[in-house]
Scaffold this motif. Structure first.
Motif, PDB file in Angstrom:
ATOM      1  N   PRO A  74       0.809  -1.232   0.000  1.00 37.66           N
ATOM      2  CA  PRO A  74       0.000   0.000   0.000  1.00 37.66           C
ATOM      3  C   PRO A  74       0.840   1.280   0.000  1.00 37.66           C
ATOM      4  O   PRO A  74       0.503   2.255  -0.686  1.00 37.66           O
ATOM      5  N   GLY A 117       5.797  -4.039   8.645  1.00 40.90           N
ATOM      6  CA  GLY A 117       4.701  -3.075   8.678  1.00 40.90           C
ATOM      7  C   GLY A 117       4.949  -1.934   9.647  1.00 40.90           C
ATOM      8  O   GLY A 117       4.789  -0.759   9.294  1.00 40.90           O
ATOM      9  N   LEU A 150       5.855   1.969   8.846  1.00 39.40           N
ATOM     10  CA  LEU A 150       4.996   3.063   9.300  1.00 39.40           C
ATOM     11  C   LEU A 150       5.777   4.147  10.029  1.00 39.40           C
ATOM     12  O   LEU A 150       5.498   5.334   9.888  1.00 39.40           O
ATOM     13  N   TRP A 177       9.004   2.939   4.206  1.00 30.80           N
ATOM     14  CA  TRP A 177       9.114   1.581   3.664  1.00 30.80           C
ATOM     15  C   TRP A 177      10.524   1.234   3.220  1.00 30.80           C
ATOM     16  O   TRP A 177      10.929   0.069   3.266  1.00 30.80           O
ATOM     17  N   PRO A 190      -1.895  -9.178   2.207  1.00 25.47           N
ATOM     18  CA  PRO A 190      -1.965  -7.847   2.833  1.00 25.47           C
ATOM     19  C   PRO A 190      -2.884  -6.882   2.079  1.00 25.47           C
ATOM     20  O   PRO A 190      -3.647  -6.128   2.695  1.00 25.47           O
ATOM     21  N   SER A 191      -2.813  -6.896   0.735  1.00 29.38           N
ATOM     22  CA  SER A 191      -3.682  -6.013  -0.048  1.00 29.38           C
ATOM     23  C   SER A 191      -5.141  -6.424   0.082  1.00 29.38           C
ATOM     24  O   SER A 191      -6.040  -5.567   0.118  1.00 29.38           O
ATOM     25  N   THR A 222      -6.370  -5.034   3.365  1.00 27.91           N
ATOM     26  CA  THR A 222      -6.532  -3.570   3.393  1.00 27.91           C
ATOM     27  C   THR A 222      -7.564  -3.084   2.376  1.00 27.91           C
ATOM     28  O   THR A 222      -8.400  -2.234   2.689  1.00 27.91           O
ATOM     29  N   ASP A 236      -6.783  -1.088   8.317  1.00 31.91           N
ATOM     30  CA  ASP A 236      -5.652  -0.173   8.152  1.00 31.91           C
ATOM     31  C   ASP A 236      -4.357  -0.977   8.227  1.00 31.91           C
ATOM     32  O   ASP A 236      -4.359  -2.165   8.580  1.00 31.91           O
ATOM     33  N   ILE A 237      -3.225  -0.346   7.913  1.00 35.83           N
ATOM     34  CA  ILE A 237      -1.960  -1.081   7.834  1.00 35.83           C
ATOM     35  C   ILE A 237      -1.558  -1.662   9.187  1.00 35.83           C
ATOM     36  O   ILE A 237      -1.050  -2.787   9.279  1.00 35.83           O
ATOM     37  N   SER A 250      -1.124  -5.576   9.810  1.00 32.34           N
ATOM     38  CA  SER A 250       0.169  -6.093  10.239  1.00 32.34           C
ATOM     39  C   SER A 250       0.029  -7.087  11.384  1.00 32.34           C
ATOM     40  O   SER A 250       0.827  -8.016  11.501  1.00 32.34           O
TER      41      SER A 250
END
Length: 426
Positions: free
Chosen positions: A32, A153, A157, A161, A252-253, A256, A262-263, A267
């Motif tokens: 993301p 993750g 944040l 990244w 993960p996608s 989300t 949310d991330i 995570s």
């Protein structure tokens, strides 16, 4: 001197798999943020996931050949150095094209891991421990994917990244130092192995069967790799890998984009399927060895685990296609992971019993190449299904169908009669 030095070897291979999948899962966890930063859409992200396997598939085979020719210590050392270097280089990518090149080179480094691990196990473990050894050492792989969700993750944040890839690269180089210090190609070459353990391993290696033909090495390699039993194992492995790389690249996608987490939540919740996969790896090895102990039938013990694992995984993946609840979906994916991940260790140990030890690296590399073509197909096909097709539901249904295909091909190709004919060559 260690009473059981092969446990040190198992731990080294366990952490290698853990780091390997931590590296590999990092981009999917950061997807993301990467998509937003580099202006990449879902179809392009699918291509990035898939291009990793262009270099990976080729070096599955070359890595296995190299492990036979030069030994697993040297091949794994170079592989770990390359994959760690290009994992770190991911942080330098400034656009889609840069990231594409880095992912191909990254895949080249990771390609030899599976076959070199299998070669190391074939050299270091007696036949009765192969299932547990493969299960334990490979359990590091989904555990690495599980760790990737919170570690990558949360680092991403807080620090961006790019920093997360640098951290993982440093861990890879640390592992490499321990590998070169502690590992040797065979227990006969290691002064820390006791005479009793050395004798146990040498006389009871998977391919050290009584009556082995001393001229086996003159038999063409292609007689083994294109035989029905080996192709059957490769088919089952391919169908498992399709599910694995679907989850590894897109879970993960999915959490989300489709389940609207949310991330930070992704995570944490994203750990569960990979913890389940770790249970499946270890449990599958224990169960297959237990069945072998009870029946004395090595082929049956491995095939039964693969059949049950893929069948239950297929049902769970299919049901996920119609689930709108995040709790139900994650529960089904976790259950699918537990049973699906019983498959690869059974495939690896089955291959060790079919192919003689002097061919296991190259033959295993060929099987791994065929199986990991799923890595090229699965992420890319999924990306296009999400972008232009039926969305995530159609992607789950396709993965489920392929698991059933894997069961059918294994049952059709891997039969006792054909296995016995192949063993007779050795």
């Amino acid at each position: 001197m260690f009473k059981n030095y092969r446990s040190v070897v198992a731990l080294l291979l366990f952490f290698a798999g853990m780091l390997n999948y931590l590296d590999r899962a990092a981009l999917s966890v950061m997807a993301p943020l990467v998509k937003k930063d580099l202006q990449i859409d879902d179809a392009q992200m699918g291509i990035l996931f898939s291009c990793f396997f262009i270099g990976y598939c080729l070096f599955c085979f070359l890595g296995g050949w190299g492990a036979d020719r030069f030994g697993p210590r040297r091949v794994f050392g170079w592989a770990a150095a390359v994959w760690s270097l290009f994992c770190g280089a991911t942080a330098l990518a400034g656009n889609f094209a840069h990231l594409l090149i880095v992912r191909v080179l990254f895949g080249i480094g990771e390609g030899p891991m599976g076959t070199t691990t299998n070669k190391s196990i074939a050299n270091w473990f007696p036949r009765k421990e192969v299932g547990r050894a493969v299960g334990f050492t490979n359990a590091g792989q989904p555990l690495g994917a599980a760790v990737a969700a919170p570690v990558v993750g949360l680092v991403g944040l807080h620090f961006g990244w790019r920093i997360s890839f640098v951290v993982i690269a440093v861990l890879g180089f640390i592992w490499l130092l321990f590998w070169l210090w502690l590992f040797r190609d065979k227990p006969e070459q290691h002064n820390r192995v006791t005479d009793a353990e050395r004798q146990l391993i040498v006389t009871q290696r998977p391919a050290s069967r009584p009556g082995k033909n001393p001229a086996a090495s003159s038999i063409s390699l292609w007689r083994y790799v294109f035989s029905l039993p080996v192709l059957g194992v490769a088919s089952a492995f391919f169908c498992f890998n399709y599910i694995q790389y679907f989850f590894l690249s897109w879970l993960p996608s999915y959490l989300t984009d489709f389940q609207h987490l949310d991330i930070k939540s992704m995570s944490l919740i994203g750990i569960l399927p990979w913890l389940g996969a770790t249970v499946g790896f270890i449990g599958g090895g224990i169960i297959s060895d237990a069945i072998y102990h009870r029946t004395g039938n090595f082929l049956l013990s491995r095939k039964l685990v693969i059949f049950c694992g893929l069948a239950i995984a297929a049902v769970c993946v299919m049901l996920t296609a119609w689930s709108s609840s995040v709790t139900v979906a994650v529960s089904l994916i976790t259950l699918a992971s537990i049973f699906a991940y019983m498959t690869p260790q059974a495939c690896w140990s089955l291959l060790q019993d079919i192919v003689p030890s002097e061919r296991i690296g190259t033959a295993g590399g060929f099987v791994h190449l065929l199986a990991n073509l799923a890595g090229i197909l699965s992420p890319g096909i999924t990306g296009f299904l999400i972008q232009y097709g039926g969305g995530y539901a159609s992607a789950f249904l396709l993965a489920s169908l392929l698991a059933l295909v894997g069961i059918a091909l294994l049952g059709l190709f891997v039969r006792q009669q054909s296995v016995n004919a192949l063993r007779a060559l050795a």
